[in-house]
Design a protein around this motif. Structure first.
Motif, PDB file in Angstrom:
ATOM      1  N   LEU A  69       8.335  18.472  35.192  1.00 62.00           N
ATOM      2  CA  LEU A  69       6.920  18.275  34.894  1.00 62.00           C
ATOM      3  C   LEU A  69       6.757  18.243  33.378  1.00 62.00           C
ATOM      4  CD1 LEU A  69       5.476  20.818  37.465  1.00 62.00           C
ATOM      5  CD2 LEU A  69       5.691  18.351  37.703  1.00 62.00           C
ATOM      6  N   ALA A  70       6.105  17.224  32.892  1.00 65.63           N
ATOM      7  CA  ALA A  70       5.926  17.053  31.454  1.00 65.63           C
ATOM      8  C   ALA A  70       4.456  16.836  31.149  1.00 65.63           C
ATOM      9  CB  ALA A  70       6.749  15.858  30.981  1.00 65.63           C
ATOM     10  N   SER A  71       4.041  17.299  29.982  1.00 68.50           N
ATOM     11  CA  SER A  71       2.660  17.154  29.562  1.00 68.50           C
ATOM     12  C   SER A  71       2.619  16.796  28.081  1.00 68.50           C
ATOM     13  CB  SER A  71       1.920  18.475  29.805  1.00 68.50           C
ATOM     14  OG  SER A  71       0.593  18.395  29.347  1.00 68.50           O
ATOM     15  N   CYS A  72       1.687  15.944  27.730  1.00 67.40           N
ATOM     16  CA  CYS A  72       1.465  15.560  26.335  1.00 67.40           C
ATOM     17  C   CYS A  72      -0.035  15.631  26.082  1.00 67.40           C
ATOM     18  CB  CYS A  72       1.983  14.148  26.083  1.00 67.40           C
ATOM     19  SG  CYS A  72       1.682  13.525  24.416  1.00 67.40           S
ATOM     20  N   GLU A  73      -0.423  16.358  25.049  1.00 71.04           N
ATOM     21  CA  GLU A  73      -1.836  16.472  24.703  1.00 71.04           C
ATOM     22  C   GLU A  73      -2.021  16.094  23.238  1.00 71.04           C
ATOM     23  OE1 GLU A  73      -4.913  20.072  24.401  1.00 71.04           O
ATOM     24  OE2 GLU A  73      -4.196  19.657  26.433  1.00 71.04           O
ATOM     25  N   ILE A  74      -2.960  15.192  22.995  1.00 68.78           N
ATOM     26  CA  ILE A  74      -3.259  14.703  21.654  1.00 68.78           C
ATOM     27  C   ILE A  74      -4.736  14.967  21.393  1.00 68.78           C
ATOM     28  CG2 ILE A  74      -3.348  12.670  20.165  1.00 68.78           C
ATOM     29  CD1 ILE A  74      -1.157  11.506  22.163  1.00 68.78           C
TER      30      ILE A  74
END
Length: 108
Positions: A69-74
């Motif tokens: 599970l991967a997450s990217c927040e900008i």
């Protein structure tokens, strides 16, 4: 793991620009990805955290069984970048490109 994240943030040429770049409003972009079937011996990418004046971005990676599970927040806390802030805007665009490129390599 997050191809195309930079597509959601329009870029404009800055070389001869004399006007501000206006994103109209602050924003947060969040991307989640899951990949099933990744062997346990395959190393996950290191989480990344980047920040500048009025922006930040981070990625996280974790396992749940055979799933990654991967997450990217900008986060873009400011909307207006006057010409004197173009160096910071370039860093932001570069940072987004770095964050979107996290990859998991399965070698045998």
């Amino acid at each position: 793991m997050f191809p195309g994240a930079s597509w959601d943030l329009p870029r404009v040429p800055l070389g001869k620009r004399k006007d501000s770049v206006d994103y109209e409003f602050p924003r947060t972009l969040k991307y989640d990805a899951s990949v099933t079937g990744i062997p346990a011996e395959v190393a996950l990418p290191e989480p990344q955290s980047l920040q500048g004046e009025g922006w930040e971005g981070k990625t996280t990676f974790r396992r749940e069984g055979d799933k990654v599970l991967a997450s990217c927040e900008i986060r873009l806390a400011r909307a207006l970048f006057p010409p004197e802030a173009f160096a910071n805007l370039r860093k932001f665009w570069s940072g987004v490109s770095m964050l979107e490129s996290g990859a998991v390599y399965a070698r045998r």
